[in-house]
Design an enzyme around this catalytic site. Sequence first.
Site, short mmCIF file in Angstrom:
data_model
loop_
_atom_site.label_atom_id
_atom_site.label_comp_id
_atom_site.label_asym_id
_atom_site.label_seq_id
_atom_site.Cartn_x
_atom_site.Cartn_y
_atom_site.Cartn_z
N ASP A 170 0.82 -1.21 0.00
CA ASP A 170 0.00 0.00 0.00
C ASP A 170 0.86 1.26 0.00
OD1 ASP A 170 -2.25 1.86 0.92
OD2 ASP A 170 -3.27 -0.06 0.86
N HIS A 227 -3.50 6.21 3.59
CA HIS A 227 -4.29 5.05 3.17
C HIS A 227 -3.76 3.74 3.75
CE1 HIS A 227 -5.65 2.01 0.12
NE2 HIS A 227 -6.76 2.72 0.16
N SER A 387 -11.16 -0.59 -0.77
CA SER A 387 -9.91 -0.57 -0.02
C SER A 387 -10.14 -0.94 1.44
CB SER A 387 -9.32 0.83 -0.02
OG SER A 387 -8.46 1.01 -1.10
#
Length: 631
Positions: A170, A227, A387
């Site tokens: 990620d 994120h 996600s």
Amino acid sequence: MGSQRRVQKFKSTYAVLTFSTLALWGASAQAQQQSPEYVPGEIIVKLKSKSKSMQAQAFIGKAVSEKSMSLKGTWSGLNMHHFALKPGQSVESIVAELKADPEVEYAEPNYILKRQSAGFEGEPMAMSDVRAAASSDYSAFAQTNAPIQASQAWSAASSSATPPVVAVIDTGLDINHDVFVQSGSVWTNPGEIPNNGIDDDRNGYVDDVHGWNFVSNSAAMVDDDGHGTHVSGIVLGATQDITAIPLEPAKIRIMPLKFLDGNGSGSTSDAVKAIYYAVNNGAKVLSNSWGGGGFSNSLLDAIAYAYEKKVVFVAAAGNASSNNDSAPTYPANYAVPNLISVAATTDLDGLASFSNYGSRTVHMGSPGSSIWSTYPNDLYGRASGTSMATPFVSGLAALMVREAPTMNGYQVKQLIFNASVPVSSLSSKTVTKARLNIYNGLMSAKGASVDPSQPEFNAASIRAPSSLADPGAGAIGGCGLVTKMALDASGGGPGGLSGPQKNLAFFALMIVLISPVLLSVAMRQRSGKNQRRYTRYQIDSSVRVKFGDRELVGQVSTISLGGVQLNTDAWLEKGGIVKMSIQSPDGRDQIEVEGKVVWSEEQKRYGVAFANANDTVMSAINRWSQTLLKA
Ligand code: CA
């Protein structure tokens, strides 16, 4: 007070992050319609495996001298190379040229990949502020966890077991966040001495103590986007309460692998490196909340490598509100048997409005709307996306591997499917028609008899020419022909078929999709000794089928001493182990027997071979068969 200050300090950065996130989100949705984006002036080339290193050297030498390309990297052992082109050189023309080269197995652009989140909602806050300012927000953690029975799973998990490693591929991780520090959940490479400037474990990465940053090509683990930290908090949050400060010792380890930059964008070449790194350094589950680009053979090969090494690959289905059956999203659409493609659901078990879906290509749903999780700098924030749905599944997979460490990724996937709970919003939108349940999954792993086998898989069988002009190539793991047949079968294309024709097309499609190897395995199993050795009888009895603590009901249509054929609307994957209670034809008696799903048709009819039929079972079937007709 300290937390307040942090929030203030963070605000300006956050505003920028939100803006860029939304901008990217728009761009990625748009990209679906246009040709896939790739890194300008870069290509990935794999030479045929018979090419020896001398030939590889010659090929590279020629590329450098004749085409003025420069070598950016080589995947040792794979005969795969990453090249930068001469300025002004066209990726399209070089790829086309190399494809015609008999030494080249494939050549493709270096596609751009992006995180699958629609951005953060509201301002991230400290946990004390989350609790104080908005009790309803605080309870949102519980609201998400309730339907998936997360807390039940936490208390049911074995008290001591080796923590399996989940690689979160990620934007990185804030490894100093209280949640990860207190729980001790960040993976530490046992073979590496920190900061000595030496690649102690000789894995090709110097001082890779807590994963690797493929963006800066260094050991410095940061999350300049947010994120990856959010996704990692969800993986951990699936396995324990991340709001209970101080945290309990973690049941899992998170290996942060950063390949997406501060804008949430990265390249296929780095994603591929991250996948090989994760698998080679012991990760059992790979969590992938990103996607994009066209069909990439190098990415497909990396996932197939993970499969070969018995690792689970969980992938976000995408956030374009579109149907992955007809508009593929990668990597979610690669038909590798260890890959789980995850759609996002709401707290009320609806399909999230942004979520991609696909009755043939998206496997299951998982919560992905306004999910609370960790945010850099000891903060917490909410975000939505496939996600966010993906890491819940990854966390469960890790809990399962923790209970049954020798279980392979293929079996983990089947058990997760079987343990999921059917919800109506997913019935025509996903393969399993069901939403994640962490407790059921954990319990099924506890009770599972581990099956070391997994179907043979050859990535070349679903490899597609990664044509720049055809981003839809390999839509469902095949070529343009397959895509067209799929469209025809579903009546979606011109000249759509109906009725029996449609079924025929469906079977033709299935045959094209299954590689010759898989097909021969399936044929062998289907016409195998159990079917041949024993006489089959027609029967019309109900059967209760159990996986772990989940139970469903079906009808048995034929029975022999070797197994049964049963019909059920629920999803049973080939190779799955089931416990059956089969009622006698007169309804007065029943037998309990374990079996393995050896074939399936249209996800409705299944062949189950008995795995442990004892004398009681055998004599009952013999007795019943006296009143039954031969099938
Ligand atoms: Ca190393």
